[in-house]
Design a protein around this motif. Structure first.
Motif, short mmCIF file in Angstrom:
data_model
loop_
_atom_site.label_atom_id
_atom_site.label_comp_id
_atom_site.label_asym_id
_atom_site.label_seq_id
_atom_site.Cartn_x
_atom_site.Cartn_y
_atom_site.Cartn_z
N SER A 1 -19.95 2.82 -6.24
CA SER A 1 -19.47 1.64 -5.52
C SER A 1 -19.43 0.44 -6.44
O SER A 1 -20.44 0.11 -7.07
CB SER A 1 -20.38 1.34 -4.33
N PRO A 2 -18.31 -0.27 -6.53
CA PRO A 2 -18.25 -1.47 -7.38
C PRO A 2 -19.20 -2.57 -6.92
O PRO A 2 -19.56 -3.43 -7.72
CB PRO A 2 -16.79 -1.94 -7.24
N SER A 3 -19.61 -2.54 -5.66
CA SER A 3 -20.52 -3.57 -5.16
C SER A 3 -21.99 -3.16 -5.30
O SER A 3 -22.88 -3.91 -4.91
CB SER A 3 -20.21 -3.89 -3.69
N PHE A 4 -22.24 -1.97 -5.88
CA PHE A 4 -23.61 -1.50 -6.09
C PHE A 4 -23.79 -0.92 -7.49
O PHE A 4 -24.47 -1.49 -8.32
CB PHE A 4 -23.97 -0.47 -5.02
N ASP A 5 -23.16 0.23 -7.76
CA ASP A 5 -23.13 0.83 -9.10
C ASP A 5 -24.53 1.09 -9.69
O ASP A 5 -24.85 0.64 -10.78
CB ASP A 5 -22.29 -0.03 -10.06
N LYS A 6 -25.34 1.82 -8.95
CA LYS A 6 -26.61 2.35 -9.46
C LYS A 6 -26.69 3.81 -9.05
O LYS A 6 -25.96 4.24 -8.15
CB LYS A 6 -27.80 1.58 -8.88
N ASP A 7 -27.56 4.57 -9.69
CA ASP A 7 -27.61 6.00 -9.41
C ASP A 7 -28.14 6.30 -8.01
O ASP A 7 -27.84 7.34 -7.43
CB ASP A 7 -28.45 6.74 -10.47
N LYS A 8 -28.91 5.35 -7.45
CA LYS A 8 -29.44 5.56 -6.10
C LYS A 8 -29.97 4.24 -5.57
O LYS A 8 -30.24 3.30 -6.34
CB LYS A 8 -30.56 6.60 -6.10
N MET A 9 -30.11 4.16 -4.25
CA MET A 9 -30.87 3.08 -3.63
C MET A 9 -32.15 3.73 -3.12
O MET A 9 -32.14 4.48 -2.15
CB MET A 9 -30.09 2.43 -2.48
N ALA A 10 -33.24 3.45 -3.80
CA ALA A 10 -34.49 4.20 -3.59
C ALA A 10 -35.31 3.63 -2.43
O ALA A 10 -36.51 3.37 -2.55
CB ALA A 10 -35.31 4.19 -4.88
N THR A 11 -34.69 3.47 -1.29
CA THR A 11 -35.36 2.89 -0.13
C THR A 11 -36.52 3.78 0.34
O THR A 11 -37.64 3.30 0.56
CB THR A 11 -34.36 2.68 1.02
N GLU B 1 -38.20 6.08 -1.27
CA GLU B 1 -39.28 6.16 -2.26
C GLU B 1 -40.16 4.90 -2.22
O GLU B 1 -41.39 4.98 -2.34
CB GLU B 1 -38.70 6.33 -3.67
N ARG B 2 -39.54 3.73 -2.06
CA ARG B 2 -40.32 2.49 -2.05
C ARG B 2 -41.27 2.45 -0.86
O ARG B 2 -42.38 1.92 -0.96
CB ARG B 2 -39.39 1.27 -2.04
N TYR B 3 -40.85 2.99 0.26
CA TYR B 3 -41.70 2.98 1.45
C TYR B 3 -42.82 4.02 1.37
O TYR B 3 -43.96 3.74 1.73
CB TYR B 3 -40.87 3.26 2.70
N PHE B 4 -42.49 5.22 0.93
CA PHE B 4 -43.38 6.35 1.20
C PHE B 4 -44.08 6.95 -0.01
O PHE B 4 -45.02 7.72 0.17
CB PHE B 4 -42.58 7.46 1.90
N ILE B 5 -43.65 6.66 -1.24
CA ILE B 5 -44.22 7.34 -2.40
C ILE B 5 -44.87 6.33 -3.33
O ILE B 5 -44.25 5.32 -3.70
CB ILE B 5 -43.15 8.16 -3.14
N GLU B 6 -46.09 6.61 -3.73
CA GLU B 6 -46.86 5.68 -4.57
C GLU B 6 -46.31 5.60 -5.99
O GLU B 6 -46.33 4.54 -6.61
CB GLU B 6 -48.33 6.15 -4.61
N ASP B 7 -45.81 6.71 -6.50
CA ASP B 7 -45.33 6.77 -7.89
C ASP B 7 -44.12 5.85 -8.07
O ASP B 7 -43.02 6.11 -7.59
CB ASP B 7 -44.94 8.22 -8.23
N LYS B 8 -44.32 4.73 -8.78
CA LYS B 8 -43.28 3.71 -8.93
C LYS B 8 -42.09 4.20 -9.74
O LYS B 8 -40.98 3.65 -9.62
CB LYS B 8 -43.86 2.46 -9.61
N SER B 9 -42.30 5.22 -10.56
CA SER B 9 -41.19 5.71 -11.38
C SER B 9 -40.06 6.26 -10.52
O SER B 9 -38.89 6.24 -10.91
CB SER B 9 -41.67 6.78 -12.36
N LEU B 10 -40.39 6.75 -9.33
CA LEU B 10 -39.36 7.30 -8.45
C LEU B 10 -38.54 6.21 -7.77
O LEU B 10 -37.47 6.48 -7.23
CB LEU B 10 -40.01 8.18 -7.37
N SER B 11 -39.04 4.98 -7.80
CA SER B 11 -38.33 3.87 -7.17
C SER B 11 -37.36 3.18 -8.12
O SER B 11 -36.63 2.28 -7.71
CB SER B 11 -39.33 2.83 -6.64
#
Length: 662
Positions: free
Chosen positions: A487-497, A499-509
């Motif tokens: 998406s030209p308005s986003f352009d990242k490999d993922k939106m890690a929503t 992961e940010r809520y549920f997983i402690e490992d910050k590398s996944l976010s």
């Protein structure tokens, strides 16, 4: 006939139908000649001042103040006009009056002992400022900007010199009469608003009006009544546009963000969205759940503990609904290539762990009463009812509908204006700097054609109300534009929503940005993009927002040798701890290009009572040795074309192709 040597009978014959239509507006030779003279004169006026803002994110007080003070331009004008003839505190008082005339007048009238004398001095000062800011416009344009009730009087005052001894008594007579008949307050307010109106000729919002801050609806009210603005839609704007069009994923994301920042003002007060069904469902479903992971980022909110608890419950409820809805969209569209965003089917609900890429992670919150492990993406019956009611509320909000139509009428995914290319976030690129081909409905688009296709899809999603395959795809694609990897308005490999809520490992976010965000530092890449949009002038620029410029870490808004300007400096209070400032304003006037860096704004009340302005630091990016005139702008090109058409009409009149109308 020498002056019409380039106009031939053949040209007139080819354009005769158009010229007949044009003759309805200019029915005589005299009318056509008058308009040619008028347009030729306009071409030789200085270009109007353009202001560029981005990522205002609901911070309506700071946004409105920047418009009122024109990013410090009002203060500079007052300094230029009055110099050392006024004390600094007097100039500050005059500026505050111009910004907030109604409120400042109330304070002044309680403090001033001789209010008539103050009126007399202040009116003369405001007339000088008005004359200065209106000097680059035609009388016709200024007249159209004047308030109707004072139009005639203001025209007289603006175009009469007080230095002329023959006019001094005339001007003083007007002013003293205004005071004596009790119209001074109304007249001062009218002049202050006129100054605000004239000092900014056009306003460009390079995306993201919505989310995080409390007053996106107030900003939209301001813009919908603004004299000249455009917006290059950002991902947050597109999210709201998708919600207004009825996309359930977009609606869920809008609500989740509102809960995340404890910001319900825009949702409830602004648009009258009924969130009672969500609140009731959340309280019943998560009654005994602490919902600690979903405690909102309170910021400056004043919610009590009970309200914050309810918001946390609603936050979790809508987040789970969002993950289910998004999964359904992803499964409907394997072409989106977002299978890695399917999370709920990878959870071991018995042990509270999730397996990603062969590795197990413990979940910070493993209480999922509405998820069926055998069919995790299915909404429960109660969730389905909540979604239906929320969709009805979003699609039937009259105020939201008005604002979204305003965004469509005045916006687009990009804008080319006066040698500048404006778009919010990114141009998808390959690692080698070439344009990335993006697949949309089995066809490939890149560069400008990608932007044009995306723009068309966004309009189809809202305006095509037929239940067709194209409309259903466009509606789903609105969500993809919010978080899709290409998406030209986003352009990242993922939106890690998740992961940010549920997983402690910050590398996944961590979200890996597209190649544009790195390659835009190279002049050659920026030149390639500019040329794709027909801009190959040495002073062409790309203007972006989206990614906050972290000045605390030494990051600069000017990139690629001045070819690219990123003007997201943290208007949103949520970003100011990272950026260290409170946003940028880019100003493009007849003398050149200027960047204003703003310090955090305290409040409108502080500005009114104590004269505390936004502290802005200005940097000259480019300075023109000769003033840029209207003829050097895009509007100038349009006027030159109009002049050529009018000259053809003159030729047609004078050579008998078209008769003058009585």
């Amino acid at each position: 006939m020498d002056k019409y040597a380039t106009i031939t009978s053949e040209i007139i014959s080819n354009d005769l139908r158009y010229l007949n239509l044009l003759s309805n507006n200019f029915p005589t030779i005299a009318d056509a000649c008058t308009e040619i003279i008028n347009l030729e004169a306009i071409l030789n006026l200085p270009k109007g001042t353009e202001h560029f803002l981005t990522d205002v994110h609901g911070e309506y007080e700071a946004f409105q103040h920047v418009l009122k003070n024109a990013s410090g331009s009002v203060k500079r004008k007052v300094d230029e006009i009055f110099g050392r003839t006024l004390r600094e505190n007097e100039k500050k008082e005059l500026c505050t009056l111009i910004y907030y005339p109604e409120q400042k007048l109330e304070i002044i009238k309680t403090e001033e002992k001789d209010i008539d004398d103050w009126y007399l001095i202040t009116l003369h000062q405001l007339i000088k400022v008005c004359q200065n800011v209106s000097s680059k416009y035609t009388r016709s344009k200024v007249r159209k900007a004047l308030p109707a009730e004072f139009s005639y009087i203001l025209q007289e005052l603006l175009h009469e010199s007080q230095m002329d001894p023959n006019k001094q008594a005339y001007v003083n007579g007007i002013i003293t009469t205004i005071i004596s008949i009790g119209r001074a307050d109304h007249f001062i307010i009218a002049m202050c608003h006129l100054i605000q109106r004239l000092i900014i000729d056009s306003l460009h919002i390079v995306g993201d009006i919505y989310d995080r801050g409390p007053g996106a609806h107030i900003i939209m009210d301001t813009l919908c009544n603004y004299h000249n603005f455009d917006i290059q839609w950002g991902n947050h704007d597109i999210l709201w546009m998708g919600a207004a069009a009825g996309n359930d994923c977009c609606i869920a994301n809008v609500l989740r963000l509102a809960m995340r920042y404890a910001n319900l003002a825009t949702i409830e007060d602004g648009y009258g969205i009924n969130i009672l069904p969500l609140a009731t469902f959340a309280m019943e479903t998560y009654e005994n759940d602490p919902c600690e992971v979903f405690t909102p980022k309170a910021g400056g909110t004043s919610h009590n503990e009970k309200t914050m608890r309810l918001i946390a419950q609603m936050h979790k409820a809508i987040a789970i609904i969002q993950f289910k809805l998004e999964a359904q969209t992803i499964l409907r569209h394997p072409d989106f290539g977002m299978d890695d965003r399917l999370m709920l089917d990878k959870i071991d609900y018995t042990h509270g762990i999730i397996t990603l890429d062969g590795k197990e992670y413990s979940l910070k919150d493993a209480y999922f009463p509405t998820i069926d492990p055998t069919d995790p993406f299915r909404l429960s019956e109660e969730e389905e009812q909540v979604v239906n009611k929320l969709r009805h509320s979003f699609t039937n909000s009259e105020k939201l509908r008005k604002h979204i139509r305003c965004l469509y009428a005045n916006g687009g995914i990009y804008l080319v204006r006066n040698s500048n290319l404006l778009f919010h976030a990114s141009m998808p690129l390959n690692a080698d700097g070439t344009f990335k081909e993006v697949s949309i409905q089995e066809e490939y688009y890149k560069g400008k054609s990608l932007f044009d296709k995306v723009d068309q899809i966004i309009r189809t999603a809202y305006f095509d109300d037929q239940d067709t395959e194209d409309h259903r795809f466009a509606l789903d694609y609105m969500w993809y534009l919010w978080c899709g990897p290409d998406s030209p308005s986003f352009d990242k490999d993922k939106m890690a929503t998740f992961e940010r809520y549920f997983i402690e490992d910050k590398s996944l976010s961590k979200e890996k940005k597209g190649y544009y965000y790195e390659l835009r530092n190279e002049e050659s890449v920026c030149d390639m993009i500019l040329q794709e949009f027909g801009l190959d002038k040495p002073h062409s620029h790309i203007i972006n927002g989206h990614i906050p410029v972290k000045t605390l870490k030494g990051e600069k808004p000017v990139k690629a040798g001045g070819k690219l300007l990123v003007i997201d400096g943290g208007f949103s209070k949520a970003y100011q701890s990272e950026t260290g400032i409170a946003g940028y304003t880019l100003i493009y006037h007849s003398r050149g290009l200027q960047l204003a860096q703003h310090e955090p704004f305290q409040s409108a009340q502080k500005a009114i009572e104590e004269g505390i302005d936004i502290i802005s630091t200005s940097f000259i990016l480019e300075f023109n040795s000769q003033r840029m005139m209207v003829k050097d702008t895009d509007i100038g090109k349009e006027l030159i074309t109009q002049i050529q058409d009018l000259k053809k009409l003159l030729f047609a009149y004078r050579n008998g192709y078209i008769k003058e109308k009585s």
